[in-house]
Each structure stands twice: as structure tokens, then as C-alpha cells.
Design a protein around this motif. Structure first.
Motif, PDB file in Angstrom:
ATOM      1  N   ASP A  59       1.124   6.553  -7.002  1.00  0.00           N
ATOM      2  CA  ASP A  59       0.022   7.487  -7.241  1.00  0.00           C
ATOM      3  C   ASP A  59       0.501   8.929  -7.166  1.00  0.00           C
ATOM      4  OD1 ASP A  59      -1.624   5.307  -7.480  1.00  0.00           O
ATOM      5  OD2 ASP A  59      -2.472   5.465  -5.470  1.00  0.00           O
ATOM      6  N   GLU A  60       1.409   9.216  -6.212  1.00  0.00           N
ATOM      7  CA  GLU A  60       1.923  10.579  -6.079  1.00  0.00           C
ATOM      8  C   GLU A  60       2.707  10.971  -7.331  1.00  0.00           C
ATOM      9  OE1 GLU A  60       4.647  13.823  -4.517  1.00  0.00           O
ATOM     10  OE2 GLU A  60       5.083  11.964  -5.568  1.00  0.00           O
ATOM     11  N   SER A  76       0.826  -1.202   0.000  1.00  0.00           N
ATOM     12  CA  SER A  76       0.000   0.000   0.000  1.00  0.00           C
ATOM     13  C   SER A  76       0.865   1.258   0.000  1.00  0.00           C
ATOM     14  CB  SER A  76      -0.931  -0.007   1.210  1.00  0.00           C
ATOM     15  OG  SER A  76      -1.696   1.169   1.270  1.00  0.00           O
ATOM     16  N   ALA A  77       1.953   1.222   0.785  1.00  0.00           N
ATOM     17  CA  ALA A  77       2.855   2.375   0.827  1.00  0.00           C
ATOM     18  C   ALA A  77       3.513   2.600  -0.520  1.00  0.00           C
ATOM     19  CB  ALA A  77       3.916   2.148   1.905  1.00  0.00           C
ATOM     20  N   ASN A  78       3.929   1.517  -1.171  1.00  0.00           N
ATOM     21  CA  ASN A  78       4.520   1.652  -2.499  1.00  0.00           C
ATOM     22  C   ASN A  78       3.525   2.215  -3.501  1.00  0.00           C
ATOM     23  OD1 ASN A  78       6.979   0.653  -1.655  1.00  0.00           O
ATOM     24  ND2 ASN A  78       6.571  -1.443  -2.314  1.00  0.00           N
ATOM     25  N   GLN A  79       2.257   1.799  -3.375  1.00  0.00           N
ATOM     26  CA  GLN A  79       1.233   2.310  -4.286  1.00  0.00           C
ATOM     27  C   GLN A  79       1.003   3.801  -4.065  1.00  0.00           C
ATOM     28  OE1 GLN A  79      -0.224   0.469  -6.803  1.00  0.00           O
ATOM     29  NE2 GLN A  79      -0.862   2.520  -7.447  1.00  0.00           N
ATOM     30  N   MET A  80       1.099   4.238  -2.812  1.00  0.00           N
ATOM     31  CA  MET A  80       0.981   5.666  -2.525  1.00  0.00           C
ATOM     32  C   MET A  80       2.051   6.469  -3.264  1.00  0.00           C
ATOM     33  SD  MET A  80       0.252   5.649   1.592  1.00  0.00           S
ATOM     34  CE  MET A  80       0.592   7.407   1.711  1.00  0.00           C
ATOM     35  N   VAL A  81       3.253   5.914  -3.309  1.00  0.00           N
ATOM     36  CA  VAL A  81       4.344   6.588  -4.016  1.00  0.00           C
ATOM     37  C   VAL A  81       4.041   6.657  -5.507  1.00  0.00           C
ATOM     38  CG1 VAL A  81       6.785   6.471  -4.596  1.00  0.00           C
ATOM     39  CG2 VAL A  81       6.027   5.879  -2.292  1.00  0.00           C
ATOM     40  N   VAL A 102       7.051   4.875   4.303  1.00  0.00           N
ATOM     41  CA  VAL A 102       6.431   6.045   3.660  1.00  0.00           C
ATOM     42  C   VAL A 102       7.293   7.289   3.873  1.00  0.00           C
ATOM     43  CG1 VAL A 102       4.458   7.604   3.682  1.00  0.00           C
ATOM     44  CG2 VAL A 102       4.100   5.131   3.817  1.00  0.00           C
ATOM     45  N   PHE A 122       8.934   9.201   0.681  1.00  0.00           N
ATOM     46  CA  PHE A 122       8.438  10.539   0.405  1.00  0.00           C
ATOM     47  C   PHE A 122       9.479  11.606   0.720  1.00  0.00           C
ATOM     48  CE2 PHE A 122       4.330   8.607  -0.072  1.00  0.00           C
ATOM     49  CZ  PHE A 122       3.713   9.419  -1.002  1.00  0.00           C
TER      50      PHE A 122
END
Length: 257
Positions: free
Chosen positions: A112-113, A105-110, A244, A248
Motif C-alpha cells: 500500500d505504501e 498484513s505487514a507485507n500488505q502495508m508495504v 515492518v 520500511f
């Protein structure tokens, strides 16, 4: 006998939260030791506040020169770490699955950003030039492992300056109920090598240690028994949160550059 001729399968015994694990060296590599003073000293300047760094491994053909005091940065190398928040926690398969889901999920956040900035096209080489790091989707997911590769701008082991684009593959592995991080680094063109090499090393480490508990773990440390599931959930959240922050912060520092 030269260090390069010595067995590269000698196991290192490590203590992780009171549990003894046997860690064989990656094939063709030897542990970086104190008598390789110049390069060893350089690694002591590398700070990782979230993990306990247990060993670096360099190509066996570099060992004799390193022991003679020569200082040659290693482009290909391995790192062994214990996840700092989990040292006194025993992770069962189901708990490791929760950790793996959080990391994904954390990788997907990256991702998406990045897409918000770059659009839907995701060219890792272009992303790392712009942002300094490009995290790829996981390529290995099992009950005991989660591995993904990345391109990252950094120096070789012991190197100086702004750094270069390097390949890396990092594997979270549940070794006997302890979350370990096994990583391989190489030149930009070595991405496939990092995946294959760290995969083989991970398999060897798993084979040389007991299996983690099936399902939820039990019989862990006093802290774990006292706090139970709530404590473990907090630990999993801390690991994902650290990931994260790391990724980030890399992105933001590149954005300011």
C-alpha cells in the motif's frame, strides 16, 4: 573424499529454546563451516538483531575451494534462522496462524505504501530499482508454513559494494512448535528456483521433526506458562513489528538515496 562428493543430506542438530531439531542440508548444498575460513568470516559481519542465524549453506561444488582458503562470493545460498523472540515459546497451529496473518498484513502495508508513490501498477523489477526491495504476495500458506518471494538489492554472500538485484524466498515454518526462518537466495533470474528449492528444503525439515501442537500450545517454557496467552501475543507482535521495521527502513533508505 571431496566435500562436493559428500552426502548433502547430513542433518544438523540445533537447539532452539531447549528443543532439539534436526535440519537436513538443502539438496546440492553443504553447510558453511569454520574451516571455510574466508567466506565463513565474511558471514560473521552480517548482523541480524531479530533472529538467531544458525547456518549458511553454499553449493557443494564450492566447498573444496572454500576449504582451501579461496574467497568466492556465493550467489546461490541458503540461510537457516530461529526467530529470536520465539526461542522459548512453543507455537501451536492456531498461534502460528496469528503470526502468519500478521506477516501478511505487514507485507500488505508495504504494498500500500508503494502504491501511494507509484500508483496501482506494481512492477517488482521497477519497484526494486526505485526502493531497493519488492515483496511479493505469499505463494505458500499452510498450517505450518508461510512463504513469499522478493527482489532485493544486496551483495552475494561474502560480496562487497553496492550489490545487485537478487531473488529471495523466505519461509516462516513452525518446526516442532518453534518458528524457524528458511531462506534461499539467487540471482535476479533465479526467482522460481528460490521458491522451488526452499520449498523442497522446508518439506524435508518438516518431515524430519515432530509436528507442532494442534490448536493452542501447552506445556511450554516456564516463562510461557507464567505469562500465558499475553506473552505469546506480545511475541507475535514483536515478530511482525520487526518485519515492518526491516522493510520500511529499506524503503526509507532508498528514498533518501
Amino acid at each position: 573424499m571431496s566435500a562436493a562428493m559428500m552426502s548433502v543430506c547430513v542433518a544438523k542438530t540445533v537447539d532452539v529454546g531447549g528443543r532439539t531439531l534436526e535440519i537436513p542440508a538443502p539438496e546440492g548444498f553443504v553447510e558453511l563451516t569454520e574451516d571455510m575460513s574466508a567466506l565463513y568470516a565474511a558471514t560473521k559481519k552480517i548482523v541480524d538483531s531479530d533472529n538467531d542465524t544458525l547456518a549458511y549453506y553454499i553449493p557443494s561444488e564450492m566447498a573444496d575451494a572454500a576449504k582451501a582458503g579461496e574467497f568466492v562470493p556465493a550467489v546461490k545460498y541458503f540461510v537457516l534462522k530461529a526467530q529470536g523472540n520465539t526461542k522459548f515459546v512453543t507455537m501451536g497451529n492456531s498461534e502460528f496462524a496469528s503470526l502468519a496473518a500478521g506477516v501478511k498484513s505487514a507485507n500488505q502495508m508495504v504494498t500500500d505504501e508503494l502504491k501511494m508513490v507509484l500508483g496501482d501498477s506494481f512492477d517488482p523489477a521497477a519497484v526494486v530499482e526505485l526502493k531497493g526491495i519488492a515483496v511479493l504476495p505469499p505463494h505458500r500458506e499452510t498450517e505450518t508454513t508461510l512463504a513469499n518471494s522478493m527482489l532485493i538489492r544486496q551483495t552475494a554472500l561474502g560480496g562487497k559494494g553496492e550489490g545487485q538485484v537478487m531473488s529471495a524466498t523466505k519461509t516462516y515454518a513452525n518446526i516442532g512448535g518453534k518458528v524457524m526462518l528458511l531462506a534461499a537466495y539467487g540471482a535476479e533470474q533465479d526467482s522460481e528456483w528460490t521458491r522451488t528449492a526452499v520449498g523442497a528444503w522446508t518439506d524435508a525439515v518438516l518431515a524430519g521433526n515432530p509436528n507442532p501442537p494442534v490448536g493452542d500450545s501447552s506445556g511450554g517454557s516456564l516463562k510461557e506458562e507464567a505469562d500465558g496467552v499475553g506473552f505469546k501475543s506480545a511475541v507475535i507482535g514483536a515478530i511482525v513489528g520487526a518485519l515492518v521495521v526491516f522493510v520500511f527502513s529499506s524503503l526509507k533508505s532508498r528514498r533518501k538515496a
